[in-house]
Design a protein around this motif. Structure first.
Motif, PDB file in Angstrom:
ATOM      1  N   ARG A  71      -9.299   1.741  -8.815  1.00 47.67           N
ATOM      2  CA  ARG A  71      -7.833   1.898  -8.948  1.00 47.67           C
ATOM      3  C   ARG A  71      -7.249   2.708  -7.781  1.00 47.67           C
ATOM      4  O   ARG A  71      -6.251   3.417  -7.936  1.00 47.67           O
ATOM      5  CB  ARG A  71      -7.458   2.580 -10.273  1.00 47.67           C
ATOM      6  CG  ARG A  71      -8.022   1.909 -11.493  1.00 47.67           C
ATOM      7  CD  ARG A  71      -7.246   0.685 -11.844  1.00 47.67           C
ATOM      8  NE  ARG A  71      -8.009  -0.158 -12.773  1.00 47.67           N
ATOM      9  CZ  ARG A  71      -7.494  -1.044 -13.584  1.00 47.67           C
ATOM     10  NH1 ARG A  71      -6.204  -1.237 -13.588  1.00 47.67           N
ATOM     11  NH2 ARG A  71      -8.243  -1.778 -14.364  1.00 47.67           N
ATOM     12  N   GLU A  72      -7.880   2.605  -6.638  1.00 51.09           N
ATOM     13  CA  GLU A  72      -7.384   3.336  -5.459  1.00 51.09           C
ATOM     14  C   GLU A  72      -6.111   2.648  -4.962  1.00 51.09           C
ATOM     15  O   GLU A  72      -6.086   1.414  -4.827  1.00 51.09           O
ATOM     16  CB  GLU A  72      -8.460   3.313  -4.375  1.00 51.09           C
ATOM     17  CG  GLU A  72      -8.272   4.393  -3.329  1.00 51.09           C
ATOM     18  CD  GLU A  72      -9.216   4.205  -2.164  1.00 51.09           C
ATOM     19  OE1 GLU A  72      -8.711   4.122  -1.037  1.00 51.09           O
ATOM     20  OE2 GLU A  72     -10.422   4.104  -2.407  1.00 51.09           O
ATOM     21  N   PRO A  73      -5.034   3.415  -4.674  1.00 58.65           N
ATOM     22  CA  PRO A  73      -3.746   2.790  -4.303  1.00 58.65           C
ATOM     23  C   PRO A  73      -3.845   1.824  -3.126  1.00 58.65           C
ATOM     24  O   PRO A  73      -3.249   0.749  -3.158  1.00 58.65           O
ATOM     25  CB  PRO A  73      -2.853   3.985  -3.955  1.00 58.65           C
ATOM     26  CG  PRO A  73      -3.459   5.131  -4.646  1.00 58.65           C
ATOM     27  CD  PRO A  73      -4.916   4.878  -4.760  1.00 58.65           C
ATOM     28  N   ASN A  74      -4.615   2.219  -2.084  1.00 57.69           N
ATOM     29  CA  ASN A  74      -4.729   1.344  -0.908  1.00 57.69           C
ATOM     30  C   ASN A  74      -5.317  -0.013  -1.275  1.00 57.69           C
ATOM     31  O   ASN A  74      -4.905  -1.054  -0.770  1.00 57.69           O
ATOM     32  CB  ASN A  74      -5.621   2.002   0.148  1.00 57.69           C
ATOM     33  CG  ASN A  74      -4.840   2.971   0.988  1.00 57.69           C
ATOM     34  OD1 ASN A  74      -3.623   2.857   1.090  1.00 57.69           O
ATOM     35  ND2 ASN A  74      -5.531   3.933   1.567  1.00 57.69           N
TER      36      ASN A  74
ATOM     37  N   GLN B 251       0.827  -1.211   0.000  1.00 56.86           N
ATOM     38  CA  GLN B 251       0.000   0.000   0.000  1.00 56.86           C
ATOM     39  C   GLN B 251       0.858   1.258   0.000  1.00 56.86           C
ATOM     40  O   GLN B 251       0.571   2.214  -0.740  1.00 56.86           O
ATOM     41  CB  GLN B 251      -0.907   0.008   1.225  1.00 56.86           C
ATOM     42  CG  GLN B 251      -2.133  -0.866   1.047  1.00 56.86           C
ATOM     43  CD  GLN B 251      -2.947  -0.942   2.316  1.00 56.86           C
ATOM     44  OE1 GLN B 251      -2.481  -0.574   3.390  1.00 56.86           O
ATOM     45  NE2 GLN B 251      -4.164  -1.428   2.193  1.00 56.86           N
TER      46      GLN B 251
ATOM     47  N   GLU C 202       3.664   1.940  -9.893  1.00 56.70           N
ATOM     48  CA  GLU C 202       2.543   1.422 -10.678  1.00 56.70           C
ATOM     49  C   GLU C 202       2.275  -0.053 -10.330  1.00 56.70           C
ATOM     50  O   GLU C 202       3.208  -0.850 -10.229  1.00 56.70           O
ATOM     51  CB  GLU C 202       2.842   1.543 -12.171  1.00 56.70           C
ATOM     52  CG  GLU C 202       1.574   1.436 -12.994  1.00 56.70           C
ATOM     53  CD  GLU C 202       1.858   1.432 -14.484  1.00 56.70           C
ATOM     54  OE1 GLU C 202       0.979   0.999 -15.232  1.00 56.70           O
ATOM     55  OE2 GLU C 202       2.976   1.837 -14.866  1.00 56.70           O
TER      56      GLU C 202
ATOM     57  N   ALA D 174       2.248   1.745  -3.364  1.00 51.54           N
ATOM     58  CA  ALA D 174       1.217   2.221  -4.294  1.00 51.54           C
ATOM     59  C   ALA D 174       0.932   3.701  -4.068  1.00 51.54           C
ATOM     60  O   ALA D 174       0.744   4.467  -5.016  1.00 51.54           O
ATOM     61  CB  ALA D 174      -0.060   1.392  -4.116  1.00 51.54           C
ATOM     62  N   ARG D 175       0.933   4.121  -2.799  1.00 48.37           N
ATOM     63  CA  ARG D 175       0.680   5.540  -2.492  1.00 48.37           C
ATOM     64  C   ARG D 175       1.822   6.429  -2.978  1.00 48.37           C
ATOM     65  O   ARG D 175       1.610   7.595  -3.305  1.00 48.37           O
ATOM     66  CB  ARG D 175       0.472   5.716  -0.988  1.00 48.37           C
ATOM     67  CG  ARG D 175      -0.955   5.419  -0.542  1.00 48.37           C
ATOM     68  CD  ARG D 175      -1.209   6.006   0.834  1.00 48.37           C
ATOM     69  NE  ARG D 175      -0.332   5.412   1.834  1.00 48.37           N
ATOM     70  CZ  ARG D 175      -0.631   4.339   2.563  1.00 48.37           C
ATOM     71  NH1 ARG D 175      -1.796   3.749   2.382  1.00 48.37           N
ATOM     72  NH2 ARG D 175       0.205   3.847   3.450  1.00 48.37           N
TER      73      ARG D 175
END
Lengths: 319, 219
Positions: free
Chosen positions: A261-264, A72, A80, A75-76
């Motif tokens: 497609r939310e990073p978390n 996570q 990618e 990703a934040r």
């Protein structure tokens, strides 16, 4: 009452942690005030705070959680995280669009289990996305439910989906319907809706049992485009045979990450993939050891294979 | 606060129940039992919401003279009729001479509801046939594989006719093929799905318990 129970729980915890700390300190300073230690504190901590039989499961969950948080945070930071295309999810908008063109409603069946089932909870999350898209297109969405607690969740999910779309007026309270608490009465009710109201798109996402094929075949006979999804492996063949798209197993739990497609959320998908890779590696090691030590295994003698498999006992808990 | 309090409650309850699963502490079990008892109370009260929803929608359709309103009339009559019989049974009202406490409601359940349920369930046999007919059409390589594997599994499950030469040997061979397909090919596929679904379940559970997944909450 829960509060005395919580207090007792905290008391036990503090007693355990405090005792362990006191013993560690007394050993460090050489104090004689504390009686001699019979077993290491971590062993006693393990016996009182964590059930030893469930320790491998606990370690697996903590490991998974750690991988999830690392993924996570990556990703934040903008790393990618590609996610493969899932046909059934890409077809969702197409199915709702088709309903709009035909001037017919969309049907969303959230399975027949209670809200405490994780698949039902997740179905409510997907319902919100479907409701948003249906509201954007101005298409009525019918949600028949089997459980009255699920009814309140479904009402809220549809209402929220309409708000997300900026169309609160699109929420039709009468379209979220409680049918029956009985499996086949509910099944008959949904089949009735499919036959009488002729929805052009049927979504069947959640926990299904013996009614899955009855619903899927009735939907097929009514000519609707059908998208089904479940993690219940016994019902998957029925959906594969009778539906246009089937979201299988883990794909089902990736829907919100895929759609938002939310990073978390993408981080959790990556964590599941990493853990799966490790599981595959562990299985391959087990296969190699099993082949090498096959003779000892079948003779019931301890071997590297038996020691290796013992490591994983308890990772899948019975209850 | 409208979002924070529900998230906090979710996190606390989720962690308490997760801990009760792992911990042998009696207090952890007690918290778990208490929370589950609260959930049962909520489920029982929510049942009334379901009935209210059913009655509201049915009455609306009846008053609007909807084409399906006859079904709604039947539904309401059945529901409240059975409720009345159940209440009479519980309180012993209008109980015929020699009748047991739940004789009437049990009779209605066994003579009407159970046959209706069995009828719905029996439809499955026809639907399996129609779905298998479509799935087993050899339109592609995968569908052909499915057709061949399905046929072998079916043949392995049925006794071989005695007039067939070497029927016992053929039967044993087909049973072995069927066992191989079910245990190794089908079993491996199922295990893969189970592992994937279990990890998905774990990820979703952690997402919800730790408040990462919030789309179930209102804005």
């Amino acid at each position: 009452m829960v509060f005395p129970a919580f207090t007792a729980l905290l008391g036990e915890l503090f007693a355990t942690a405090g005792g362990a700390l006191a013993m560690a300190l007394s050993q460090a300073v050489g104090s004689q005030a504390v009686p001699p230690v019979e077993s290491p504190w971590w062993e006693r901590w393990q016996e009182t705070v964590i059930d030893p039989g469930k320790l491998p499961t606990f370690v697996a969950v903590v490991f998974f959680g750690a991988v999830m948080f690392v993924a996570q945070s990556r990703a934040r930071r903008g790393v990618e995280m590609p996610i493969r295309r899932i046909g059934g999810l890409d077809a969702m908008d197409e199915a709702i669009g088709r309903s709009t063109e035909m001037g017919r409603p969309v049907l969303y069946v959230p399975g027949i289990d209670e809200i405490k089932e994780i698949q039902t909870i997740y179905s409510m999350l997907i319902l919100r996305h479907v409701a948003r898209k249906a509201a954007e297109f101005g298409t009525p969405l019918i949600v028949p439910v089997k459980d009255s607690v699920v009814l309140t969740f479904a009402e809220e999910a549809v209402k929220q989906g309409c708000l997300d779309a900026g169309r609160p007026d699109a929420y039709i309270a009468d379209n979220v319907r409680y049918l029956s608490n009985e499996q086949f009465a509910y099944c008959a009710g949904v089949a009735g809706i499919m036959n009488r109201e002729k929805p052009a798109a049927n979504f069947m996402l959640g926990m299904f049992f013996a009614e899955s094929l009855i619903l899927a075949e009735t939907g097929f006979a009514s000519g609707a485009i059908q998208i089904a999804g479940t993690a219940k492996q016994h019902q998957l063949p029925f959906f594969v045979a009778a539906c246009d798209y089937t979201i299988i197993g883990e794909e089902y739990f990736a829907v919100t990450a895929y759609l938002t497609r939310e990073p978390n959320l993408l981080g959790t998908i990556r964590a599941a993939d990493v853990t799966k890779l490790l599981a595959i590696a562990a299985l391959l090691v087990a296969t190699v050891l099993g082949v090498i030590h096959a003779e000892a295994h079948f003779a019931g003698r301890p071997s590297a294979f038996s020691h290796y498999t013992d490591l994983f006992k308890g990772v899948v808990a019975d209850d | 606060m409208k979002r924070e309090i529900p998230i906090l409650l979710t996190v606390l309850c989720g962690l308490a129940i997760t801990w009760a699963f792992f911990s042998p502490l009696p207090a952890a079990r007690a918290v778990n039992a208490e929370l589950l008892a609260w959930a049962e109370v909520i489920f029982s009260v929510a049942f009334l919401l379901g009935i209210a929803n059913l009655v509201r929608i049915s009455l609306k359709q009846i008053s609007a003279r909807h084409p399906d309103s006859i079904y709604k009339v039947l539904l309401l009559l059945t529901m409240f009729g059975y409720l009345a019989v159940g209440l009479c049974d519980i309180h012993g009202w209008l109980l015929p001479e020699g009748a047991g406490a739940k004789d009437r409601s049990d009779w209605i359940y066994e003579k009407f509801f159970q046959p209706l349920q069995s009828t719905m369930f029996s439809l499955l046999a026809f639907y399996i046939a129609s779905a298998a007919f479509r799935a087993f059409r050899a339109r592609s390589f995968e569908a052909t594989l499915l057709l061949v594997a399905g046929s072998l599994v079916m043949l392995g499950q049925v006794p071989m006719p005695t007039w067939l030469p070497e029927s016992a040997a053929v039967g044993t061979f087909l049973q072995r093929v069927q066992a191989f397909l079910m245990v190794y090919v089908n079993g491996a596929g199922q295990s893969a799905i189970i592992i994937g679904a279990a990890l998905g379940t774990l990820a979703t559970g952690l997402r919800i318990i730790l408040g990462v997944e919030r789309s179930y909450l209102s804005e």
